[in-house]
Design a protein around this motif. Structure first.
Motif, PDB file in Angstrom:
ATOM      1  N   ALA A   1     -32.695  40.302  58.240  1.00 38.63           N
ATOM      2  CA  ALA A   1     -32.634  38.795  58.979  1.00 38.63           C
ATOM      3  C   ALA A   1     -31.212  38.888  59.613  1.00 38.63           C
ATOM      4  N   SER A   2     -30.132  39.518  59.352  1.00 39.05           N
ATOM      5  CA  SER A   2     -29.075  39.514  60.215  1.00 39.05           C
ATOM      6  C   SER A   2     -29.305  40.370  61.581  1.00 39.05           C
ATOM      7  N   HIS A   3     -30.059  41.373  61.504  1.00 39.58           N
ATOM      8  CA  HIS A   3     -30.517  42.275  62.837  1.00 39.58           C
ATOM      9  C   HIS A   3     -31.101  41.298  63.739  1.00 39.58           C
ATOM     10  N   ILE A   4     -32.270  40.380  63.018  1.00 37.91           N
ATOM     11  CA  ILE A   4     -33.047  39.644  63.935  1.00 37.91           C
ATOM     12  C   ILE A   4     -32.187  38.533  64.516  1.00 37.91           C
ATOM     13  N   ALA A   5     -31.253  37.965  63.833  1.00 38.66           N
ATOM     14  CA  ALA A   5     -30.305  37.048  64.339  1.00 38.66           C
ATOM     15  C   ALA A   5     -29.387  37.612  65.345  1.00 38.66           C
ATOM     16  N   GLY A   6     -29.117  38.734  65.463  1.00 38.89           N
ATOM     17  CA  GLY A   6     -28.307  39.406  66.369  1.00 38.89           C
ATOM     18  C   GLY A   6     -28.960  39.476  67.615  1.00 38.89           C
ATOM     19  N   ARG A   7     -30.251  39.981  67.484  1.00 39.47           N
ATOM     20  CA  ARG A   7     -31.037  39.814  68.649  1.00 39.47           C
ATOM     21  C   ARG A   7     -31.305  38.553  69.467  1.00 39.47           C
ATOM     22  N   ILE A   8     -31.599  37.485  68.398  1.00 41.88           N
ATOM     23  CA  ILE A   8     -31.490  36.131  69.025  1.00 41.88           C
ATOM     24  C   ILE A   8     -30.290  35.686  69.813  1.00 41.88           C
ATOM     25  N   SER A   9     -29.330  35.893  69.060  1.00 39.08           N
ATOM     26  CA  SER A   9     -27.963  35.658  69.749  1.00 39.08           C
ATOM     27  C   SER A   9     -27.740  36.392  71.078  1.00 39.08           C
ATOM     28  N   ASP A  10     -28.156  37.624  71.215  1.00 36.86           N
ATOM     29  CA  ASP A  10     -27.774  38.523  72.325  1.00 36.86           C
ATOM     30  C   ASP A  10     -28.645  38.062  73.539  1.00 36.86           C
ATOM     31  N   PHE A  11     -29.934  37.568  73.088  1.00 37.81           N
ATOM     32  CA  PHE A  11     -30.872  37.071  74.246  1.00 37.81           C
ATOM     33  C   PHE A  11     -30.348  35.597  74.602  1.00 37.81           C
ATOM     34  N   GLN A  12     -29.812  34.731  73.868  1.00 40.49           N
ATOM     35  CA  GLN A  12     -29.610  33.651  74.022  1.00 40.49           C
ATOM     36  C   GLN A  12     -28.245  33.445  74.728  1.00 40.49           C
TER      37      GLN A  12
ATOM     38  N   GLY B   1     -27.191  35.938  76.862  1.00 36.55           N
ATOM     39  CA  GLY B   1     -27.834  36.358  78.171  1.00 36.55           C
ATOM     40  C   GLY B   1     -28.112  35.190  79.014  1.00 36.55           C
ATOM     41  N   LEU B   2     -28.877  34.060  78.348  1.00 36.95           N
ATOM     42  CA  LEU B   2     -29.218  33.173  78.984  1.00 36.95           C
ATOM     43  C   LEU B   2     -28.210  32.084  79.563  1.00 36.95           C
ATOM     44  N   GLY B   3     -26.988  32.192  78.507  1.00 33.47           N
ATOM     45  CA  GLY B   3     -25.902  31.239  78.510  1.00 33.47           C
ATOM     46  C   GLY B   3     -26.583  29.982  77.901  1.00 33.47           C
ATOM     47  N   ALA B   4     -27.186  30.196  76.522  1.00 33.67           N
ATOM     48  CA  ALA B   4     -27.561  28.990  75.828  1.00 33.67           C
ATOM     49  C   ALA B   4     -26.427  28.576  74.663  1.00 33.67           C
ATOM     50  N   ALA B   5     -26.516  27.441  74.726  1.00 40.03           N
ATOM     51  CA  ALA B   5     -25.233  26.979  73.795  1.00 40.03           C
ATOM     52  C   ALA B   5     -25.796  27.208  72.209  1.00 40.03           C
ATOM     53  N   ALA B   6     -26.940  27.469  72.171  1.00 43.93           N
ATOM     54  CA  ALA B   6     -27.590  27.699  70.534  1.00 43.93           C
ATOM     55  C   ALA B   6     -26.992  29.130  70.146  1.00 43.93           C
ATOM     56  N   ALA B   7     -26.654  30.046  71.336  1.00 43.58           N
ATOM     57  CA  ALA B   7     -26.397  31.256  70.828  1.00 43.58           C
ATOM     58  C   ALA B   7     -25.396  31.343  69.895  1.00 43.58           C
ATOM     59  N   CYS B   8     -24.348  30.665  69.769  1.00 45.31           N
ATOM     60  CA  CYS B   8     -23.018  30.455  68.768  1.00 45.31           C
ATOM     61  C   CYS B   8     -23.713  30.442  67.505  1.00 45.31           C
ATOM     62  N   ALA B   9     -24.684  29.465  67.371  1.00 42.68           N
ATOM     63  CA  ALA B   9     -25.131  29.252  65.796  1.00 42.68           C
ATOM     64  C   ALA B   9     -25.793  30.560  65.304  1.00 42.68           C
ATOM     65  N   TRP B  10     -26.652  31.333  66.285  1.00 39.49           N
ATOM     66  CA  TRP B  10     -27.307  32.587  65.721  1.00 39.49           C
ATOM     67  C   TRP B  10     -26.036  33.565  65.494  1.00 39.49           C
ATOM     68  N   SER B  11     -25.089  33.640  66.238  1.00 41.29           N
ATOM     69  CA  SER B  11     -23.935  34.591  65.830  1.00 41.29           C
ATOM     70  C   SER B  11     -23.412  34.262  64.572  1.00 41.29           C
ATOM     71  N   LYS B  12     -23.283  33.037  64.363  1.00 44.42           N
ATOM     72  CA  LYS B  12     -22.711  32.554  62.994  1.00 44.42           C
ATOM     73  C   LYS B  12     -23.457  33.150  62.031  1.00 44.42           C
ATOM     74  N   ALA B  13     -24.788  32.950  62.132  1.00 43.20           N
ATOM     75  CA  ALA B  13     -25.997  33.153  61.105  1.00 43.20           C
ATOM     76  C   ALA B  13     -25.680  34.665  60.927  1.00 43.20           C
ATOM     77  N   GLN B  14     -25.873  35.405  61.699  1.00 43.49           N
ATOM     78  CA  GLN B  14     -25.497  36.874  61.583  1.00 43.49           C
ATOM     79  C   GLN B  14     -24.400  37.313  60.745  1.00 43.49           C
ATOM     80  N   PHE B  15     -23.123  36.670  61.194  1.00 50.68           N
ATOM     81  CA  PHE B  15     -21.956  37.131  60.582  1.00 50.68           C
ATOM     82  C   PHE B  15     -21.945  36.436  59.065  1.00 50.68           C
ATOM     83  N   ALA B  16     -22.504  35.415  58.764  1.00 53.65           N
ATOM     84  CA  ALA B  16     -22.774  34.900  57.469  1.00 53.65           C
ATOM     85  C   ALA B  16     -23.553  35.765  56.463  1.00 53.65           C
TER      86      ALA B  16
END
Length: 72
Positions: free
Chosen positions: A33-44, A46-61
């Motif tokens: 799950a953490s690895h997937i969250a990291g991929r989602i965060s990296d992708f977001q 890259g797009l400059g999406a504000a939601a990326a911060c939430a996925w970074s937080k999910a990965q570290f949690a």
């Protein structure tokens, strides 16, 4: 990247961790799950999406949770 597919995979990994038979299986599912969250965060990011911060937080949690279980 198909974000809907990645979101679904992330949820399946978390649900699998919740129903894991043992700590090793739970840790593996949380790591996935953490690895997937990291991929989602990296992708977001890259797009400059504000939601990326939430996925970074999910990965570290998830990584913190994995560390907490290892300490037990």
């Amino acid at each position: 990247m198909d974000l809907n597919h990645q979101y679904a995979e992330h949820q399946r990994a978390l649900m699998g961790a919740d129903g894991a038979a043992n700590d090793g299986d739970r840790l593996a599912k949380l790591a996935k799950a953490s690895h997937i969250a990291g991929r989602i965060s990296d992708f977001q990011h890259g797009l400059g999406a504000a939601a990326a911060c939430a996925w970074s937080k999910a990965q570290f949690a998830s990584q913190r949770t994995i560390g907490d279980v290892k300490e037990l």
